[in-house]
Design a protein around this motif. Structure first.
Motif, PDB file in Angstrom:
ATOM      1  N   LEU A  53      -3.053  73.459  28.091  1.00 10.36           N
ATOM      2  CA  LEU A  53      -1.797  72.712  28.167  1.00 10.36           C
ATOM      3  C   LEU A  53      -1.096  72.790  26.817  1.00 10.36           C
ATOM      4  CD1 LEU A  53      -3.687  71.324  30.427  1.00 10.36           C
ATOM      5  CD2 LEU A  53      -2.059  69.451  30.287  1.00 10.36           C
ATOM      6  N   ALA A  54       0.075  73.406  26.805  1.00 15.99           N
ATOM      7  CA  ALA A  54       0.871  73.540  25.582  1.00 15.99           C
ATOM      8  C   ALA A  54       2.028  72.552  25.661  1.00 15.99           C
ATOM      9  CB  ALA A  54       1.393  74.965  25.439  1.00 15.99           C
ATOM     10  N   ILE A  55       1.969  71.516  24.848  1.00 18.83           N
ATOM     11  CA  ILE A  55       2.944  70.427  24.925  1.00 18.83           C
ATOM     12  C   ILE A  55       3.796  70.395  23.663  1.00 18.83           C
ATOM     13  CG2 ILE A  55       3.214  67.925  25.133  1.00 18.83           C
ATOM     14  CD1 ILE A  55       0.555  67.910  26.653  1.00 18.83           C
ATOM     15  N   GLY A  56       5.098  70.619  23.834  1.00 18.87           N
ATOM     16  CA  GLY A  56       6.001  70.614  22.689  1.00 18.87           C
ATOM     17  C   GLY A  56       5.771  71.771  21.750  1.00 18.87           C
ATOM     18  N   ILE A  57       5.360  72.911  22.285  1.00 19.94           N
ATOM     19  CA  ILE A  57       5.073  74.104  21.471  1.00 19.94           C
ATOM     20  C   ILE A  57       6.084  75.193  21.835  1.00 19.94           C
ATOM     21  CG2 ILE A  57       3.419  75.988  21.147  1.00 19.94           C
ATOM     22  CD1 ILE A  57       1.210  73.911  21.347  1.00 19.94           C
ATOM     23  N   SER A  58       6.716  75.776  20.825  1.00 15.00           N
ATOM     24  CA  SER A  58       7.755  76.773  21.072  1.00 15.00           C
ATOM     25  C   SER A  58       7.186  78.105  21.539  1.00 15.00           C
ATOM     26  CB  SER A  58       8.591  76.987  19.811  1.00 15.00           C
ATOM     27  OG  SER A  58       7.763  77.462  18.751  1.00 15.00           O
ATOM     28  N   LEU A  61      11.165  70.872  26.219  1.00 15.57           N
ATOM     29  CA  LEU A  61      12.530  70.486  26.561  1.00 15.57           C
ATOM     30  C   LEU A  61      13.491  71.667  26.510  1.00 15.57           C
ATOM     31  CD1 LEU A  61      14.101  67.935  27.336  1.00 15.57           C
ATOM     32  CD2 LEU A  61      14.561  67.555  24.900  1.00 15.57           C
ATOM     33  N   ASP A  62      13.122  72.707  25.768  1.00 16.12           N
ATOM     34  CA  ASP A  62      13.971  73.891  25.613  1.00 16.12           C
ATOM     35  C   ASP A  62      13.639  74.911  26.706  1.00 16.12           C
ATOM     36  OD1 ASP A  62      15.439  76.081  24.871  1.00 16.12           O
ATOM     37  OD2 ASP A  62      14.389  76.423  22.968  1.00 16.12           O
ATOM     38  N   PRO A  63      14.553  75.185  27.630  1.00 17.56           N
ATOM     39  CA  PRO A  63      14.257  76.143  28.712  1.00 17.56           C
ATOM     40  C   PRO A  63      14.070  77.573  28.212  1.00 17.56           C
ATOM     41  CG  PRO A  63      16.579  75.529  28.738  1.00 17.56           C
ATOM     42  CD  PRO A  63      15.911  74.625  27.736  1.00 17.56           C
ATOM     43  N   ASN A  64      14.510  77.856  26.995  1.00 16.63           N
ATOM     44  CA  ASN A  64      14.378  79.204  26.432  1.00 16.63           C
ATOM     45  C   ASN A  64      13.172  79.347  25.506  1.00 16.63           C
ATOM     46  OD1 ASN A  64      16.842  80.157  27.648  1.00 16.63           O
ATOM     47  ND2 ASN A  64      17.968  78.977  26.107  1.00 16.63           N
ATOM     48  N   ALA A  65      12.318  78.330  25.462  1.00 15.76           N
ATOM     49  CA  ALA A  65      11.135  78.395  24.589  1.00 15.76           C
ATOM     50  C   ALA A  65      10.260  79.586  24.986  1.00 15.76           C
ATOM     51  CB  ALA A  65      10.334  77.099  24.683  1.00 15.76           C
ATOM     52  N   GLN A  66       9.801  80.313  23.992  1.00 12.57           N
ATOM     53  CA  GLN A  66       9.027  81.533  24.243  1.00 12.57           C
ATOM     54  C   GLN A  66       7.701  81.248  24.960  1.00 12.57           C
ATOM     55  OE1 GLN A  66       8.441  83.841  20.706  1.00 12.57           O
ATOM     56  NE2 GLN A  66       7.688  85.635  21.796  1.00 12.57           N
ATOM     57  N   ILE A  67       7.181  80.036  24.825  1.00 12.58           N
ATOM     58  CA  ILE A  67       5.906  79.704  25.444  1.00 12.58           C
ATOM     59  C   ILE A  67       5.951  79.900  26.955  1.00 12.58           C
ATOM     60  CG2 ILE A  67       6.479  77.254  25.689  1.00 12.58           C
ATOM     61  CD1 ILE A  67       3.006  78.720  24.835  1.00 12.58           C
ATOM     62  N   PHE A  68       7.136  79.741  27.573  1.00 12.42           N
ATOM     63  CA  PHE A  68       7.247  79.887  29.018  1.00 12.42           C
ATOM     64  C   PHE A  68       6.975  81.319  29.477  1.00 12.42           C
ATOM     65  CE2 PHE A  68      10.139  76.038  28.693  1.00 12.42           C
ATOM     66  CZ  PHE A  68       9.216  75.173  29.279  1.00 12.42           C
ATOM     67  N   GLU A  69       7.178  82.291  28.588  1.00 11.49           N
ATOM     68  CA  GLU A  69       6.913  83.687  28.944  1.00 11.49           C
ATOM     69  C   GLU A  69       5.415  83.937  29.140  1.00 11.49           C
ATOM     70  OE1 GLU A  69       8.670  86.422  26.221  1.00 11.49           O
ATOM     71  OE2 GLU A  69      10.614  85.393  26.187  1.00 11.49           O
ATOM     72  N   TYR A  70       4.600  83.090  28.567  1.00  9.21           N
ATOM     73  CA  TYR A  70       3.147  83.267  28.645  1.00  9.21           C
ATOM     74  C   TYR A  70       2.498  82.209  29.545  1.00  9.21           C
ATOM     75  CZ  TYR A  70       4.014  86.249  24.612  1.00  9.21           C
ATOM     76  OH  TYR A  70       4.485  87.241  23.779  1.00  9.21           O
ATOM     77  N   SER A  71       3.307  81.423  30.226  1.00  7.73           N
ATOM     78  CA  SER A  71       2.795  80.308  31.021  1.00  7.73           C
ATOM     79  C   SER A  71       2.713  80.661  32.499  1.00  7.73           C
ATOM     80  CB  SER A  71       3.690  79.077  30.849  1.00  7.73           C
ATOM     81  OG  SER A  71       3.791  78.717  29.487  1.00  7.73           O
TER      82      SER A  71
END
Length: 309
Positions: free
Chosen positions: A254-259, A279-289
């Motif tokens: 779980l990555a919470i508040g991590i860019s 909160l940022d929909p463009n956070a790079q973490i989403f590419e690896y989630s």
């Protein structure tokens, strides 16, 4: 070819990571010797089929388990082996470079694959490149990234056990002061099946403890932190996940508040399932989630904690 695996015991408990190192050693297709530093129950590991002999330094206390006290003596033992493997954890990263310096040998760090007795794989550039390294040293010194190898569990004939003592050499420039256990009420980060990691977006140490630590307790998870969170003082260094911290590969991350900086990704990208809250929909973490939630962590995490209560 003679192979030695080094393991450390803490609080009379042998580190579980030695099983992953043994899993790596099996790629060399020979039985191995195991050197265990510190007092521990070695009955279970002595029954593993891949082990020929166990050298047990049971008289080494916590205060003496410093590389500065042991490296010179262990270097003499290592001279009779062609390959020496240990986990790429804090103990292994401290011990093996000292031995390499004493024996005037090179070391290959963070090995993630063993191709042949002379050829090894290791990550470079924050894990974006995997290099194949060939070594012509008479003794190959390898630190093993344990998340890249399965635990060895096959049992067989019992290994012989050799007790050794008197190998600690007092170093007047080094002394043991104290040992503090970080987050003693949560799971150890290196062996956790679930990791809850917080970033700098938590805003303060109080928020980090209240949200990340509490959620980890509810899930029976380990606490992790990004480098930015550690540098901001929200969490201790022992919690840092990333290229310059610990490399983890839990079942759930779980990555919470991590860019999602590339250095952080290098430490968790082998996780089986990644869930990100940012909160940022463009956070790079989403590419690896595998699952991503665009939301305010200060609203979502308390709801998770309440749902788990």
């Amino acid at each position: 070819m003679r192979v030695l695996v080094i393991g450390h015991a803490t609080a009379n408990q042998l580190s579980d990571s030695i099983l992953n190192v043994l899993g790596a050693a099996t790629n060399l297709n020979t039985k191995v010797d195991v050197l265990i530093i510190g007092k521990a129950d070695i009955t279970e590991i002595a029954s593993l089929a891949c082990i020929a002999k166990i050298i047990h330094l049971s008289d080494v206390s916590v205060e003496q388990m410093q590389s500065a006290f042991l490296a010179k003596s262990l270097a003499q033992i290592i001279k009779s082996y062609t390959h020496v493997l240990t986990a790429a954890d804090s103990a292994g990263k401290d011990l093996l470079p000292r031995i390499a310096g004493i024996l005037e040998l090179s070391q290959i760090s963070e090995v993630i694959g063993i191709i042949s007795p002379n050829m090894f794989k290791r990550p470079m550039y924050a894990g974006n490149v995997v290099a194949e390294v060939e070594s012509f040293e008479d003794i190959k010194l390898l630190t093993i990234r344990t998340t890249s190898f399965a635990k060895y569990t096959e049992t067989g004939a019992g290994a012989s056990i050799e007790e050794k003592s008197g190998l600690v050499e007092i170093n007047p420039t080094t002394s043991f002061i104290s040992q503090d256990i970080i987050h003693s009420d949560t799971i150890d980060l290196a062996h956790a099946k679930i990791v809850v990691t917080g970033g700098r977006s938590l805003g303060s140490k109080e928020n980090f403890d209240d949200l990340i630590h509490t959620l980890a307790l509810k899930l029976g998870a380990a606490v992790g932190a990004s480098r930015a969170a550690v540098e901001a003082g929200y969490a201790p260094n022992d919690c840092q996940v990333g290229q310059t911290g610990k490399v983890v590969a839990p079942t759930l991350y779980l990555a919470i508040g991590i860019s999602g900086a590339v250095q952080h990704i290098a430490g968790m990208k082998d996780s089986k399932t990644v869930v990100a809250i940012n909160l940022d929909p463009n956070a790079q973490i989403f590419e690896y989630s595998d699952y991503g939630l665009v939301a305010d962590l200060f609203e979502v995490v308390p709801q998770l904690v309440a749902a788990l209560s």
